[in-house]
Design a protein around this motif. Structure first.
Motif, PDB file in Angstrom:
ATOM      1  N   LYS A 228     -13.683 -26.724  -7.772  1.00 51.46           N
ATOM      2  CA  LYS A 228     -12.955 -25.732  -6.959  1.00 51.46           C
ATOM      3  C   LYS A 228     -11.458 -25.775  -7.228  1.00 51.46           C
ATOM      4  CE  LYS A 228     -16.105 -25.933  -2.976  1.00 51.46           C
ATOM      5  NZ  LYS A 228     -16.201 -26.295  -1.541  1.00 51.46           N
ATOM      6  N   TYR A 229     -10.973 -26.926  -7.716  1.00 51.19           N
ATOM      7  CA  TYR A 229      -9.529 -27.147  -7.808  1.00 51.19           C
ATOM      8  C   TYR A 229      -9.026 -27.241  -9.246  1.00 51.19           C
ATOM      9  CZ  TYR A 229     -10.667 -28.464  -3.041  1.00 51.19           C
ATOM     10  OH  TYR A 229     -11.160 -28.459  -1.758  1.00 51.19           O
ATOM     11  N   THR A 230      -9.934 -27.363 -10.226  1.00 53.75           N
ATOM     12  CA  THR A 230      -9.495 -27.509 -11.615  1.00 53.75           C
ATOM     13  C   THR A 230      -9.059 -26.163 -12.183  1.00 53.75           C
ATOM     14  OG1 THR A 230     -11.809 -27.319 -12.289  1.00 53.75           O
ATOM     15  CG2 THR A 230     -10.886 -29.535 -12.146  1.00 53.75           C
ATOM     16  N   PRO A 231      -8.049 -26.176 -13.079  1.00 48.92           N
ATOM     17  CA  PRO A 231      -7.581 -24.922 -13.695  1.00 48.92           C
ATOM     18  C   PRO A 231      -8.672 -24.289 -14.544  1.00 48.92           C
ATOM     19  CG  PRO A 231      -6.050 -26.755 -14.102  1.00 48.92           C
ATOM     20  CD  PRO A 231      -7.284 -27.342 -13.522  1.00 48.92           C
ATOM     21  N   LYS A 232      -8.695 -22.989 -14.552  1.00 49.38           N
ATOM     22  CA  LYS A 232      -9.720 -22.262 -15.301  1.00 49.38           C
ATOM     23  C   LYS A 232      -9.110 -21.640 -16.564  1.00 49.38           C
ATOM     24  CE  LYS A 232     -12.849 -22.769 -12.012  1.00 49.38           C
ATOM     25  NZ  LYS A 232     -12.057 -23.581 -11.067  1.00 49.38           N
ATOM     26  N   GLY A 233      -9.913 -21.609 -17.633  1.00 48.15           N
ATOM     27  CA  GLY A 233      -9.547 -20.865 -18.827  1.00 48.15           C
ATOM     28  C   GLY A 233      -8.303 -21.341 -19.536  1.00 48.15           C
ATOM     29  N   THR A 234      -8.033 -22.640 -19.545  1.00 47.58           N
ATOM     30  CA  THR A 234      -6.860 -23.156 -20.252  1.00 47.58           C
ATOM     31  C   THR A 234      -7.309 -24.016 -21.422  1.00 47.58           C
ATOM     32  OG1 THR A 234      -6.736 -25.144 -18.896  1.00 47.58           O
ATOM     33  CG2 THR A 234      -5.569 -23.201 -18.084  1.00 47.58           C
ATOM     34  N   SER A 235      -6.368 -24.316 -22.314  1.00 48.02           N
ATOM     35  CA  SER A 235      -6.698 -25.089 -23.516  1.00 48.02           C
ATOM     36  C   SER A 235      -6.476 -26.586 -23.325  1.00 48.02           C
ATOM     37  CB  SER A 235      -5.839 -24.604 -24.692  1.00 48.02           C
ATOM     38  OG  SER A 235      -4.451 -24.752 -24.372  1.00 48.02           O
ATOM     39  N   MET A 236      -6.143 -27.035 -22.123  1.00 50.40           N
ATOM     40  CA  MET A 236      -5.876 -28.457 -21.890  1.00 50.40           C
ATOM     41  C   MET A 236      -7.147 -29.284 -22.057  1.00 50.40           C
ATOM     42  SD  MET A 236      -5.447 -28.525 -17.708  1.00 50.40           S
ATOM     43  CE  MET A 236      -4.214 -27.227 -17.735  1.00 50.40           C
ATOM     44  N   ASP A 237      -6.968 -30.570 -22.382  1.00 52.23           N
ATOM     45  CA  ASP A 237      -8.144 -31.422 -22.564  1.00 52.23           C
ATOM     46  C   ASP A 237      -8.756 -31.766 -21.205  1.00 52.23           C
ATOM     47  OD1 ASP A 237      -6.863 -33.695 -21.392  1.00 52.23           O
ATOM     48  OD2 ASP A 237      -6.081 -34.332 -23.326  1.00 52.23           O
ATOM     49  N   ASN A 238      -9.956 -32.372 -21.255  1.00 49.45           N
ATOM     50  CA  ASN A 238     -10.730 -32.587 -20.038  1.00 49.45           C
ATOM     51  C   ASN A 238     -10.037 -33.539 -19.067  1.00 49.45           C
ATOM     52  OD1 ASN A 238     -13.163 -31.978 -18.592  1.00 49.45           O
ATOM     53  ND2 ASN A 238     -13.814 -34.092 -18.965  1.00 49.45           N
ATOM     54  N   THR A 239      -9.378 -34.581 -19.599  1.00 54.09           N
ATOM     55  CA  THR A 239      -8.712 -35.544 -18.719  1.00 54.09           C
ATOM     56  C   THR A 239      -7.587 -34.876 -17.936  1.00 54.09           C
ATOM     57  OG1 THR A 239      -9.210 -37.338 -20.271  1.00 54.09           O
ATOM     58  CG2 THR A 239      -7.519 -37.759 -18.624  1.00 54.09           C
ATOM     59  N   GLU A 240      -6.802 -34.045 -18.604  1.00 54.36           N
ATOM     60  CA  GLU A 240      -5.720 -33.342 -17.908  1.00 54.36           C
ATOM     61  C   GLU A 240      -6.293 -32.353 -16.893  1.00 54.36           C
ATOM     62  OE1 GLU A 240      -1.758 -30.539 -18.666  1.00 54.36           O
ATOM     63  OE2 GLU A 240      -2.884 -31.333 -20.391  1.00 54.36           O
ATOM     64  N   ARG A 241      -7.386 -31.694 -17.251  1.00 54.28           N
ATOM     65  CA  ARG A 241      -8.008 -30.744 -16.325  1.00 54.28           C
ATOM     66  C   ARG A 241      -8.445 -31.466 -15.037  1.00 54.28           C
ATOM     67  NH1 ARG A 241     -10.164 -26.076 -17.911  1.00 54.28           N
ATOM     68  NH2 ARG A 241     -10.421 -26.868 -20.035  1.00 54.28           N
ATOM     69  N   ILE A 242      -9.064 -32.642 -15.206  1.00 60.17           N
ATOM     70  CA  ILE A 242      -9.490 -33.426 -14.041  1.00 60.17           C
ATOM     71  C   ILE A 242      -8.283 -33.835 -13.211  1.00 60.17           C
ATOM     72  CG2 ILE A 242     -10.513 -35.624 -13.322  1.00 60.17           C
ATOM     73  CD1 ILE A 242     -12.343 -35.418 -15.786  1.00 60.17           C
ATOM     74  N   ARG A 244      -5.270 -32.489 -12.980  1.00 59.12           N
ATOM     75  CA  ARG A 244      -4.635 -31.363 -12.270  1.00 59.12           C
ATOM     76  C   ARG A 244      -5.506 -30.911 -11.098  1.00 59.12           C
ATOM     77  NH1 ARG A 244      -0.047 -29.590 -14.331  1.00 59.12           N
ATOM     78  NH2 ARG A 244       0.500 -30.232 -16.455  1.00 59.12           N
ATOM     79  N   GLY A 245      -6.827 -30.958 -11.279  1.00 62.23           N
ATOM     80  CA  GLY A 245      -7.712 -30.636 -10.168  1.00 62.23           C
ATOM     81  C   GLY A 245      -7.575 -31.637  -9.031  1.00 62.23           C
ATOM     82  N   LEU A 246      -7.467 -32.921  -9.391  1.00 61.53           N
ATOM     83  CA  LEU A 246      -7.291 -33.967  -8.379  1.00 61.53           C
ATOM     84  C   LEU A 246      -6.002 -33.779  -7.601  1.00 61.53           C
ATOM     85  CD1 LEU A 246      -8.368 -37.447  -9.828  1.00 61.53           C
ATOM     86  CD2 LEU A 246      -9.001 -36.468  -7.628  1.00 61.53           C
ATOM     87  N   LEU A 247      -4.923 -33.453  -8.314  1.00 57.17           N
ATOM     88  CA  LEU A 247      -3.635 -33.254  -7.644  1.00 57.17           C
ATOM     89  C   LEU A 247      -3.715 -32.087  -6.669  1.00 57.17           C
ATOM     90  CD1 LEU A 247      -0.728 -34.428  -7.666  1.00 57.17           C
ATOM     91  CD2 LEU A 247      -0.122 -32.589  -9.249  1.00 57.17           C
ATOM     92  N   GLU A 248      -4.370 -31.028  -7.085  1.00 57.56           N
ATOM     93  CA  GLU A 248      -4.543 -29.859  -6.213  1.00 57.56           C
ATOM     94  C   GLU A 248      -5.386 -30.228  -4.992  1.00 57.56           C
ATOM     95  OE1 GLU A 248      -3.938 -25.865  -5.157  1.00 57.56           O
ATOM     96  OE2 GLU A 248      -3.105 -26.948  -6.876  1.00 57.56           O
ATOM     97  N   ALA A 249      -6.481 -30.967  -5.210  1.00 56.78           N
ATOM     98  CA  ALA A 249      -7.346 -31.375  -4.103  1.00 56.78           C
ATOM     99  C   ALA A 249      -6.620 -32.312  -3.147  1.00 56.78           C
ATOM    100  CB  ALA A 249      -8.606 -32.048  -4.651  1.00 56.78           C
ATOM    101  N   LEU A 250      -5.813 -33.203  -3.700  1.00 50.09           N
ATOM    102  CA  LEU A 250      -5.059 -34.148  -2.875  1.00 50.09           C
ATOM    103  C   LEU A 250      -4.203 -33.418  -1.857  1.00 50.09           C
ATOM    104  CD1 LEU A 250      -3.644 -36.840  -2.111  1.00 50.09           C
ATOM    105  CD2 LEU A 250      -2.199 -36.524  -4.143  1.00 50.09           C
TER     106      LEU A 250
END
Length: 732
Positions: A228-242, A244-250
């Motif tokens: 629900k919180y991870t960025p969609k449709g970007t070229s970032m790698d999986n670790t960065e996606r996780i 950024r999602g964690l920061l948003e969820a926090l």
């Protein structure tokens, strides 16, 4: 059959003023009590009444062994005192971490005038008699005492094993339990919420089993998905996606004024979360980080606590979070078992991991429950919150995870572990070694073929003869070194590998964190190839145990990476490991297993402690010099073609040869310091050397340990000058 007492969740307890209701189920009958006033038990108890769990234990424990399964923060520590208080003889409390042991020693000094704290960190411990009423120690110290048949063990009347569920991860806990059962010592096992705890109660022959469903603060559990919180449709790698999602969820869940712990399943995700926070202009407290830290104008509100963080920084982070100066703490699961740092909310990232055809949760259910024990600050907030954040797995699966058995994750099916276990069994029982193995809870999962294969290896390799241990076998159990690790050490010695690579198998640390701090920086690949070039030709297993990372540190190559303010994690606290290594090498030399000179022994121990190559290791003898300053001096001497100092030289040798301006250039080139900062650092070094100019270049702790391990107890009474004269004679 143990008497089973359940503390029901409808129990109530308040401190100000002290009142409540203790509601229990005893052998399927509901029973109610008022909380027991503390003065009835012991006026030294620092709060007015016993809580429901403590009250239940007070009423129903009479004698023998007991097991308590209760949520973290339910007040288990006082149970240890209630268990021990009326017993004669020596009492022992053991726990998994030094931080926890130190914390409990302070608590127990309220009740006992003499408390012996033993962690294995101080070399004099083994030479001091036990005088206290209570020993508070780590699992490893207790096991070492058992293996070496310490005299005080015969006086032990009772034993408290805290975090007993650690037997899943550390089979030394099973060794402790097997020893206690064999010797008829009363046991108290204390654990967080534990599946199938009744089986463990049966195993330790408990007369009382207390299962607590009451929590000091109510816990509200929410389950959500990270997607629900991870960025969609970007070229970032999986670790960065996780991350950024964690920061948003926090910040979706965090409320103003809340203290939050974010538990991550890997250090890589934790560091990436910290990097993203720094990029987003959120103040971070960590100084030693695996990325270029951006200048920050805001006060720190976030930090990452894990084993890779240097000890000094880790302690600063703990104090800041405890004192309310830090709102958000990122942590790995080790924090759940370490120092007491309660929070208002925990956010737990849960991912699936595959083992063969089975899927497991990471962290596993027991670790999740332990993490949730950090949620809730009793007496400050009425409720704690846990957010189980699922990634790559459905909410339903996280919400209804299956409980796991108590079989150890440190697999007893692993040949390394089985080898040492067999040596211990033969040490205790000789030809009847199977009867000792049968006392292990995990014995039922051991494959008989593995036992037979490893026994043949021990006989073939000269660890056992006539159902008695040979010098090699005795070394392994006294040093807690597995036979296969010793074989790797001896093999590397015969192949003439660098001495740091030779001794690596004798040091029980992972050394897996260094490269993650350096791999993104210029020059790293060249430095890595340099280290690998020393190992590739002859050492097939040097990369499996991270010898390359260890050698990278010992060669002082970390000096070139200014993002490291201190050596990271395990590399920041190798002083005790260096002393244990000193003892191991002297013992191997005495047993004829390794023909290494006394000078080389002392050199490699300085080298390990300070992270400086053995030929320059005497620089570590400057008191307080540290890793980076020692390597700055080494760089200068090497580039100027000046002979490295020896252990028989005085500090004055360095002072006479260092050129201030050239040393400033070394700092500017390698540490990227501005001229003013470099000059201040060099002035500090020169001042440090001047104050010690008449001292010999030998670390005080290594000097004392060298005396103890070669001369025995008489070294304790020798003056430093006498030890120096002895060392000078031996190191010629």
């Amino acid at each position: 059959m143990a008497k089973t007492v359940r503390v029901l969740p409808e129990s109530r307890f308040f401190i100000k003023p002290p009142y409540g209701k203790v509601i229990l189920e005893v052998n399927n009958q509901k029973v109610e009590f008022e909380p027991v006033p503390s003065y009835v038990v012991d006026p030294k108890i620092p709060y007015p009444a016993l809580n429901p769990l403590q009250t239940a234990f007070y009423h129903y424990y009479t004698s023998g062994s007991a097991l308590v399964s209760a949520p973290t923060s339910a007040g288990k520590s006082l149970l240890a005192y209630l268990f021990m208080m009326n017993k004669e003889g020596l009492k022992v409390y053991c726990a998994p971490t030094k931080a926890l042991v130190n914390e409990k020693a302070v608590e127990f000094r309220r009740y006992y005038t003499e408390v012996e704290l033993r962690t294995g960190d101080k070399i004099l411990e083994a030479y001091k008699p036990i005088k206290g009423q209570l020993i508070v120690c780590t699992y490893e110290y207790l096991v070492s005492s058992m293996r070496n048949r310490a005299g005080w063990l015969g006086d032990v009347s009772c034993l408290v094993v805290d975090e007993i569920h650690q037997m899943r991860k550390k089979w030394v806990v099973e060794e402790i339990l097997a020893y206690a059962l064999q010797m008829g010592i009363d046991l108290l096992g204390m654990s967080g919420t534990l599946p199938e705890a009744y089986k463990l109660a049966e195993y330790i022959s408990a007369r009382l089993f207390v299962e607590c469903f009451w929590r000091p603060t109510e816990l509200e559990i929410q389950v959500d998905t990270l997607s629900k919180y991870t960025p969609k449709g970007t070229s970032m790698d999986n670790t960065e996606r996780i991350a950024r999602g964690l920061l948003e969820a926090l910040y979706h869940y965090k409320r103003p004024g809340e203290k939050v712990i974010v538990f991550v399943p890997s250090k890589r995700i934790g560091w990436e979360l910290l990097r993203v926070a720094n990029e987003e202009k959120i103040g971070i407290l960590n100084e030693t980080v695996p990325f270029e830290k951006q200048n920050q104008t805001k006060e720190a509100e976030m930090a990452f606590h894990n084993a890779d963080v240097p000890k000094e920084e880790r302690e600063e982070i703990e104090h800041a979070f405890r004192d309310g100066l830090l709102d958000v703490l990122i942590a790995t699961q080790t924090l759940a078992y370490g120092v007491n740092l309660p929070a208002d909310r925990v956010i737990i990232l849960i991912r699936p991991r595959r083992e063969g055809s089975r899927i497991h949760l990471s962290p596993d259910p027991l670790d999740i429950l332990q993490m949730e024990g950090r949620a809730g600050r009793f007496g400050i907030r009425e409720k704690g919150y846990s957010v189980r954040l699922a990634y790559g797995i459905s909410e339903q699966k996280v919400q209804h995870f299956n409980s796991q058995t108590l079989v150890s994750d440190e697999k007893l099916g692993d040949l390394d572990s089985i080898g040492l276990l067999l040596l211990l069994a033969i040490h205790y029982q000789g030809a009847r070694f199977i009867s000792f193995l049968e006392k292990f809870y995990s014995y039922r999962w051991l494959k008989r073929g593995h036992i037979e294969d490893e026994l043949n290896f021990l006989l073939r390799s000269g660890y056992v003869e006539g159902w008695k241990l040979t010098p090699k076998g005795i070394f392994c159990i006294s040093a807690s070194v597995t036979p296969r690790r010793l074989e790797r050490c001896i093999e590397r010695y015969r192949l003439y590998l660098p001495i740091a690579a030779v001794v690596r198998p004798l040091i029980p640390k992972k050394f897996d964190s260094l490269f993650s701090f350096l791999e993104k920086f210029e020059g790293f690949q060249d430095d890595r190839w340099y280290v690998q070039g020393k190992l590739l030709a002859t050492c097939d297993n040097c990369f499996q145990d991270n010898t390359d990372q260890f050698l990278f540190f010992v060669e002082g190559l970390t000096f070139k990476y200014p993002n490291l303010k201190n050596p990271p994690g395990e590399f920041s606290s190798l002083g005790t490991d260096a002393l244990h290594l000193l003892r191991h090498l002297i013992d191997l030399r005495a047993k004829g297993l390794m023909n290494i000179s006394h000078r080389d022994v002392v050199a490699v121990c300085h080298s390990v402690k300070y992270g400086i190559s053995p030929e320059y290791a005497a620089i570590g003898g400057v008191k307080g010099i540290g890793h980076f300053r020692a390597n700055a001096i080494k760089r200068f001497l090497h580039e100027e073609g000046i002979r490295p100092p020896g252990f028989l030289d005085k500090v004055e040798y360095l002072l006479e040869r260092l050129d201030k301006n050239r040393l400033v250039e070394v700092y500017a080139e390698y540490r990227k310091l501005k001229d003013g900062d470099a000059r201040r650092e060099v002035e500090n070094i020169l001042r440090q050397l001047y104050l010690q100019k008449d001292s010999y270049l030998m670390d005080d702790h290594i000097l004392l340990a060298y005396g103890l391990f070669t001369l025995g107890e008489k070294a304790v009474k020798m003056k430093k000058s006498e030890l120096l004269e002895y060392a000078k004679e031996m190191l010629k």
